[in-house]
Design an enzyme around this catalytic site. Structure first.
Site, PDB file in Angstrom:
ATOM      1  N   ARG A  22       0.836  -1.202   0.000  1.00 61.07           N
ATOM      2  CA  ARG A  22       0.000   0.000   0.000  1.00 61.07           C
ATOM      3  C   ARG A  22       0.872   1.254   0.000  1.00 61.07           C
ATOM      4  NH1 ARG A  22      -5.515  -1.046   1.828  1.00 61.07           N
ATOM      5  NH2 ARG A  22      -5.764  -3.299   2.018  1.00 61.07           N
ATOM      6  N   SER A 139     -23.813 -13.871   8.972  1.00 61.05           N
ATOM      7  CA  SER A 139     -23.088 -12.761   8.362  1.00 61.05           C
ATOM      8  C   SER A 139     -22.908 -12.996   6.868  1.00 61.05           C
ATOM      9  CB  SER A 139     -21.718 -12.619   9.043  1.00 61.05           C
ATOM     10  OG  SER A 139     -20.951 -11.599   8.452  1.00 61.05           O
ATOM     11  N   THR A 247     -22.874   6.192   8.239  1.00 61.49           N
ATOM     12  CA  THR A 247     -21.688   7.038   8.388  1.00 61.49           C
ATOM     13  C   THR A 247     -22.017   8.466   8.015  1.00 61.49           C
ATOM     14  OG1 THR A 247     -19.377   7.306   7.761  1.00 61.49           O
ATOM     15  CG2 THR A 247     -20.881   6.626   6.032  1.00 61.49           C
ATOM     16  N   LYS A 250     -19.242   9.843   4.249  1.00 61.93           N
ATOM     17  CA  LYS A 250     -19.326   9.583   2.812  1.00 61.93           C
ATOM     18  C   LYS A 250     -20.279  10.600   2.167  1.00 61.93           C
ATOM     19  CE  LYS A 250     -17.642   4.852   2.960  1.00 61.93           C
ATOM     20  NZ  LYS A 250     -17.117   4.879   4.343  1.00 61.93           N
ATOM     21  N   THR A 279     -14.033   6.416  24.437  1.00 66.72           N
ATOM     22  CA  THR A 279     -13.346   7.175  23.400  1.00 66.72           C
ATOM     23  C   THR A 279     -13.831   8.614  23.394  1.00 66.72           C
ATOM     24  OG1 THR A 279     -12.659   7.115  21.076  1.00 66.72           O
ATOM     25  CG2 THR A 279     -14.976   6.714  21.524  1.00 66.72           C
ATOM     26  N   THR A 365      -8.834  -6.883   0.241  1.00 66.98           N
ATOM     27  CA  THR A 365     -10.126  -6.212   0.109  1.00 66.98           C
ATOM     28  C   THR A 365     -11.020  -6.957  -0.866  1.00 66.98           C
ATOM     29  OG1 THR A 365      -8.992  -4.121   0.548  1.00 66.98           O
ATOM     30  CG2 THR A 365     -11.223  -3.994  -0.325  1.00 66.98           C
TER      31      THR A 365
END
Length: 405
Positions: A22, A139, A247, A250, A279, A365
């Protein structure tokens, strides 16, 4: 320590040999010139792989809201949601997101990855009867890594159903213990294959076998449905989905993740999920920008229409040029390459020779042999830009590769 460093060198060497090392491309986003970005030397690059699907990241509505909030509340939240990190704008944003999906409550997270990982792990580890009677989770085979992380971080019994295969899902549900708690985790728009789940049919089998449904709408919120509530809104089935995850990073052009659902479920996650509790809260300026963006996008029907028109236009150009486009029913336009090294080379040549950027998508991916470039045309990509892209791709991708596809 030395043994671990040796392992790192060997692994990285193997990744390089496979052509999937990457390399990050430093590009500066231009709020006033999107979809053009700038290189460090100031030269322009036309970006084709941004997830800022509706070009809201530079829109004056969220930008002005962020600036105003930063001037009045500062740059950071200053703590977790429980430690001075909850402002009225956080509460307003959660209420707006709940309304967007027709749910009772919403809950903000620092990213979409965290919202999936934290929520799924909290639910699947929730019941007090422990290992003797665990959750059974079903899933989709192509679920995002964040969903997989949440599932793997639980005590649940895991069943993987073939991608978008409702018949296989029902077979697995039928074989599971009748009294066991069950949850089906899936996405609406799958960003690598650009296909869409049969949400209504999945809800049918979920209701038949008394299973909860958890739907990731990150690549659909803001774009699909009359108000941007996602594919579940478009299909009229949002009320049948127990938890919708989305989200703000995006289509809304900002940052953060969230879930929406019944009050009891959302409150349970709020009180038990470590990924939420421990967090730091989203900065108020980010929450303010997101709130302004969501409110704007819900009524900006022309922007959604333009997005899908632009996607159709690019698909038609790829097909006319004989480029190996992967069939897509969504706004995402993948182009099959089928080799990791070639995929990287095509991306680099686009950038170096034509000042265009498209992200190479390689293993893990996608599966080996399924390497591709992923294009996300948006409302601001013009016909002239598309013509230039097609000319570049036909010059770069070998004719035999196009014919083989």
């Amino acid at each position: 320590m030395n043994a671990f460093k040796d392992h790192c060198r060997q692994t990285l060497g193997s990744i390089r040999e496979q052509g999937r090392y990457r390399v990050f491309t430093p590009l500066r986003k231009r709020a006033d010139g999107f979809p053009y970005y700038a290189r460090p030397d100031g030269s322009r690059v036309l970006v084709w792989s941004s997830n800022d699907y509706l070009a809201m990241g530079g829109h004056p509505v969220p930008v002005n809201a962020a600036c105003e909030a930063a001037r009045s509340m500062g740059a950071g939240a200053g703590g977790t949601r429980n430690i001075s990190g909850t402002s009225p704008v956080h509460d307003d944003l959660e209420a707006e997101l709940a309304s967007l999906h027709g749910k009772q409550a919403g809950l903000l997270f620092t990213s979409g990855y965290v919202s999936n990982q934290a929520t799924l792990a909290a639910i699947l580890n929730s019941l007090p009867n422990g290992p003797a009677h665990p959750f059974h989770v079903f899933s989709d085979a192509k679920n995002h890594a964040s969903m997989i992380a949440g599932i793997k971080g639980s005590r649940a019994v895991v069943h993987i159903f073939r991608h978008n295969d409702v018949g296989h899902l029902e077979t697995l549900l039928r074989a599971a213990p009748p009294g066991a708690p069950k949850l089906i985790a899936f996405e609406s728009v799958y960003s690598m294959d650009a296909d869409i789940a049969p949400i209504g049919a999945i809800c049918d089998v979920a209701e038949k076998y008394d299973a909860m449904t958890y739907l990731d709408e990150v690549h659909a919120v803001g774009m699909y449905g009359p108000n941007g509530g996602g594919v579940s809104e478009r299909d009229g089935v949002a009320h049948r989905v127990h938890i919708i995850e989305g989200t703000l990073a995006k289509a809304f052009g900002c940052h953060g993740g969230y879930i929406a659902g019944d009050t009891e479920i959302v409150d349970f996650i709020r009180c038990t999920a470590p990924g939420f509790i421990f967090t730091t809260s989203l900065p108020p300026m980010v929450a303010a920008a997101a709130l302004a963006s969501v409110r704007h996008v819900r009524s900006d029907h022309a922007r959604r229409t333009k997005l899908f028109e632009r996607a159709s236009a690019l698909k038609a150009r790829f097909d006319a040029a004989g480029l190996p486009r992967i069939d897509s029913v969504s706004h995402i336009v993948p182009l099959h390459v089928g080799d990791a090294t070639l995929c990287m080379q095509v991306s680099q040549r686009l950038l170096n020779e034509f000042a265009m950027y498209a992200t190479p998508i390689n293993y893990p991916t996608v599966a080996r042999g399924e390497e591709r470039l992923r294009f996300t045309p948006g409302p601001l990509h013009t016909d002239a830009m598309m013509d230039e892209l097609v000319q570049a791709l036909t010059a770069i991708i070998p004719l035999e590769r196009r014919q083989a596809a």
